[in-house]
Design a protein around this motif. Structure first.
Motif, short mmCIF file in Angstrom:
data_model
loop_
_atom_site.label_atom_id
_atom_site.label_comp_id
_atom_site.label_asym_id
_atom_site.label_seq_id
_atom_site.Cartn_x
_atom_site.Cartn_y
_atom_site.Cartn_z
N UNK A 83 -11.29 -9.55 -17.82
CA UNK A 83 -10.12 -9.88 -16.99
C UNK A 83 -10.21 -11.29 -16.45
N UNK A 84 -11.40 -11.67 -15.96
CA UNK A 84 -11.58 -13.03 -15.44
C UNK A 84 -11.36 -14.06 -16.54
N UNK A 85 -11.91 -13.78 -17.73
CA UNK A 85 -11.74 -14.72 -18.84
C UNK A 85 -10.30 -14.83 -19.29
N UNK A 86 -9.63 -13.69 -19.40
CA UNK A 86 -8.22 -13.70 -19.83
C UNK A 86 -7.36 -14.49 -18.86
N UNK A 87 -7.56 -14.29 -17.58
CA UNK A 87 -6.69 -14.90 -16.58
C UNK A 87 -7.01 -16.38 -16.34
N UNK A 88 -8.04 -16.87 -16.95
CA UNK A 88 -8.25 -18.33 -16.92
C UNK A 88 -7.23 -19.04 -17.79
N UNK A 89 -6.68 -18.32 -18.74
CA UNK A 89 -5.77 -18.94 -19.71
C UNK A 89 -4.37 -18.32 -19.71
N UNK A 90 -4.21 -17.18 -19.05
CA UNK A 90 -2.92 -16.50 -19.04
C UNK A 90 -2.59 -16.08 -17.62
N UNK A 91 -1.31 -16.06 -17.33
CA UNK A 91 -0.89 -15.69 -15.98
C UNK A 91 -0.89 -14.18 -15.79
N UNK A 92 -0.60 -13.43 -16.85
CA UNK A 92 -0.50 -11.98 -16.76
C UNK A 92 -1.36 -11.33 -17.84
N UNK A 93 -1.74 -10.08 -17.58
CA UNK A 93 -2.36 -9.29 -18.62
C UNK A 93 -1.33 -8.92 -19.67
N UNK A 94 -1.75 -8.49 -20.86
CA UNK A 94 -0.79 -8.17 -21.93
C UNK A 94 0.23 -7.11 -21.54
N UNK A 95 -0.23 -6.00 -20.94
CA UNK A 95 0.71 -4.94 -20.55
C UNK A 95 1.61 -5.41 -19.41
N UNK A 96 1.05 -6.16 -18.49
CA UNK A 96 1.85 -6.70 -17.37
C UNK A 96 2.93 -7.63 -17.89
N UNK A 97 2.60 -8.41 -18.91
CA UNK A 97 3.56 -9.34 -19.49
C UNK A 97 4.73 -8.58 -20.11
N UNK A 98 4.42 -7.52 -20.87
CA UNK A 98 5.48 -6.73 -21.49
C UNK A 98 6.37 -6.08 -20.43
N UNK A 99 5.74 -5.54 -19.40
CA UNK A 99 6.51 -4.87 -18.35
C UNK A 99 7.38 -5.86 -17.59
N UNK A 100 6.86 -7.04 -17.34
CA UNK A 100 7.64 -8.06 -16.63
C UNK A 100 8.81 -8.55 -17.49
N UNK A 101 8.60 -8.69 -18.79
CA UNK A 101 9.71 -9.09 -19.67
C UNK A 101 10.85 -8.09 -19.57
N UNK A 102 10.51 -6.80 -19.57
CA UNK A 102 11.54 -5.77 -19.48
C UNK A 102 12.15 -5.73 -18.09
N UNK A 103 11.31 -5.91 -17.06
CA UNK A 103 11.78 -5.84 -15.68
C UNK A 103 12.74 -6.99 -15.36
N UNK A 104 12.34 -8.21 -15.75
CA UNK A 104 13.13 -9.40 -15.43
C UNK A 104 14.15 -9.73 -16.51
N UNK A 105 14.04 -9.03 -17.64
CA UNK A 105 14.95 -9.25 -18.77
C UNK A 105 14.87 -10.67 -19.31
N UNK A 106 13.72 -11.28 -19.16
CA UNK A 106 13.44 -12.58 -19.78
C UNK A 106 11.94 -12.78 -19.81
N UNK A 107 11.51 -13.84 -20.45
CA UNK A 107 10.09 -14.11 -20.54
C UNK A 107 9.61 -14.79 -19.27
N UNK A 108 8.52 -14.26 -18.64
CA UNK A 108 8.00 -14.91 -17.44
C UNK A 108 7.44 -16.28 -17.77
N UNK A 109 7.35 -17.12 -16.74
CA UNK A 109 6.76 -18.43 -16.91
C UNK A 109 5.27 -18.34 -17.16
#
Length: 401
Positions: free
Chosen positions: A365-391
């Motif tokens: 988790x620490x390594x992933x978040x050094x390069x990405x703002x969200x985890x993979x599942x969080x990213x998918x859920x946010x895309x659906x929630x906000x109906x667009x790609x997060x920054x």
């Protein structure tokens, strides 16, 4: 003299990092319980695997029941309600309509949960959270007093239903005998070692029990904790909580004094196999969960304990990914499409496996978040929630030393 160090853990400037760390801690406790159900069908049938009946095996089962069962689920639910308010505040800052956003989030969460049940683990909580969140959404404008009274009433009704059931219902009328449960568990454990289709069939076969548990216990207690978390977030409960040492000590004293004996009694009475034991846990588990929170907060705010927050916060920030990841590890370790260890791992070794997997999640988790703002599942859920790609803006967490 205070020095400010930048730690490469994801954060937003307005985010309360203690909440992320507590969520990561809750994931550990949930996994310690869930891995026993992932490893064989015996716990799901309320019996112990006869292959592991040594005093050490029994002692580990007892400790898991006393210290973990039903405690970390409550904490995770409380934090869900807390984060609900944080999301509401984020929508307000963005000038977005909150209700449509949360409806999409609940639908996305339910879809992920349904896939989770079918493909990975039939003990899913995401679908329950998605449905109960709709109730929370309908109540999010109620006053604090109403929310607290509703939470208390829900708990009272759950407790009353358990007491009535324990006192007046004969479990043998609708529960299999011990020998029948053992035979069923052996057959189901063998099904876990089958083909992908057989594994999916095994997961689907547990849907009826999952729904019963969700309606009778998990759903109502989750809603009560959602409401408590919502009220706590309105008052920014964790903002200065770490500096209130006297209050934290009081929570520890009361929480452990009530929660530990309650956990021991729950385990002594048979845990999930006994309705009276479940009633005891419903009353006392919140106290032990609160004591865990106070203890962890004190550790994280001690001069020597900031590293604990730094380690746990990324796991909590990627809670959805890590929750699903734990189930994926379970499939790989125990099912027939992986290593096929179902029914072959002792309770002590299961605890060691859970700790090892969680330690790996801390690092990943620490390594992933050094390069990405969200985890993979969080990213998918946010895309659906906000109906667009997060920054993709990176952020950091500042820790005082």
């Amino acid at each position: 003299m205070n020095q400010q160090a930048i730690v490469t853990v994801p954060a937003e400037s307005k985010r309360v990092h203690d909440v992320d760390a507590l969520r990561g801690f809750a994931l550990l406790g949930i996994f310690v319980v869930n891995i026993t159900f992932m490893a064989s069908a015996y716990p799901g049938n309320l019996v112990d695997n006869p292959s592991f009946s040594t005093p050490l095996d029994d002692a580990v089962r007892f400790l898991v029941a006393a210290l973990f069962s039903m405690k970390f689920y409550l904490l995770f639910s409380f934090l869900f309600g807390y984060s609900f308010v944080l999301q509401m505040n984020a929508a307000e800052r963005a000038g977005a309509a909150f209700v449509p956003r949360m409806l999409r989030r609940s639908l996305g969460l339910f879809a992920l949960g349904a896939a989770h049940i079918v493909l990975l683990y039939d003990g899913d909580v995401l679908t329950t959270y998605a449905v109960v969140c709709l109730v929370l959404l309908a109540m999010y404008r109620v006053r604090d007093r109403t929310a607290l009274l509703t939470a208390g009433s829900i708990y009272a009704l759950v407790l009353l239903s358990l007491i009535v059931s324990a006192a007046f219902l004969d479990r043998s009328m609708f529960m299999p005998s011990h020998d029948e449960a053992l035979a069923t568990a052996a057959v189901q454990t063998q099904a876990m070692l089958g083909s992908p289709a057989e594994i999916v069939g095994y997961h689907i076969s547990g849907l009826e029990l999952l729904v019963i548990q969700a309606v009778s216990l998990q759903g109502p207690t989750a809603l009560a904790m959602f409401l408590l978390g919502m009220v706590a977030a309105r008052h920014k409960f964790f903002k200065e909580f770490g500096t209130r040492t006297a209050l934290l000590q009081k929570i520890q004293w009361v929480g452990f004094a009530v929660g530990l004996p309650g956990g021991v009694l729950f385990a002594s009475l048979g845990g999930d196999t006994n309705t009276w034991a479940t009633a005891v846990s419903v009353v006392t588990a919140p106290f032990l969960a609160a004591a865990y929170v106070a203890t962890l907060i004190r550790i994280m705010h001690a001069p020597w304990g900031a590293w604990v927050r730094t380690a746990l916060a990324p796991v909590g920030r990627m809670a959805l990914t890590n929750y699903l990841g734990q189930s994926l590890v379970g499939i790989i370790l125990f099912s027939g499409i992986g290593l096929g260890l179902a029914g072959q791992v002792s309770p002590p070794l299961l605890i060691m496996l859970a700790l090892a997997v969680f330690a790996a999640q801390v690092l990943i988790s620490a390594g992933w978040l050094r390069h990405h703002r969200y985890g993979p599942a969080e990213y998918l859920l946010r895309c659906f929630t906000y109906w667009n790609r997060p920054g993709h803006t990176r952020y950091t967490m500042y820790v005082q030393h």
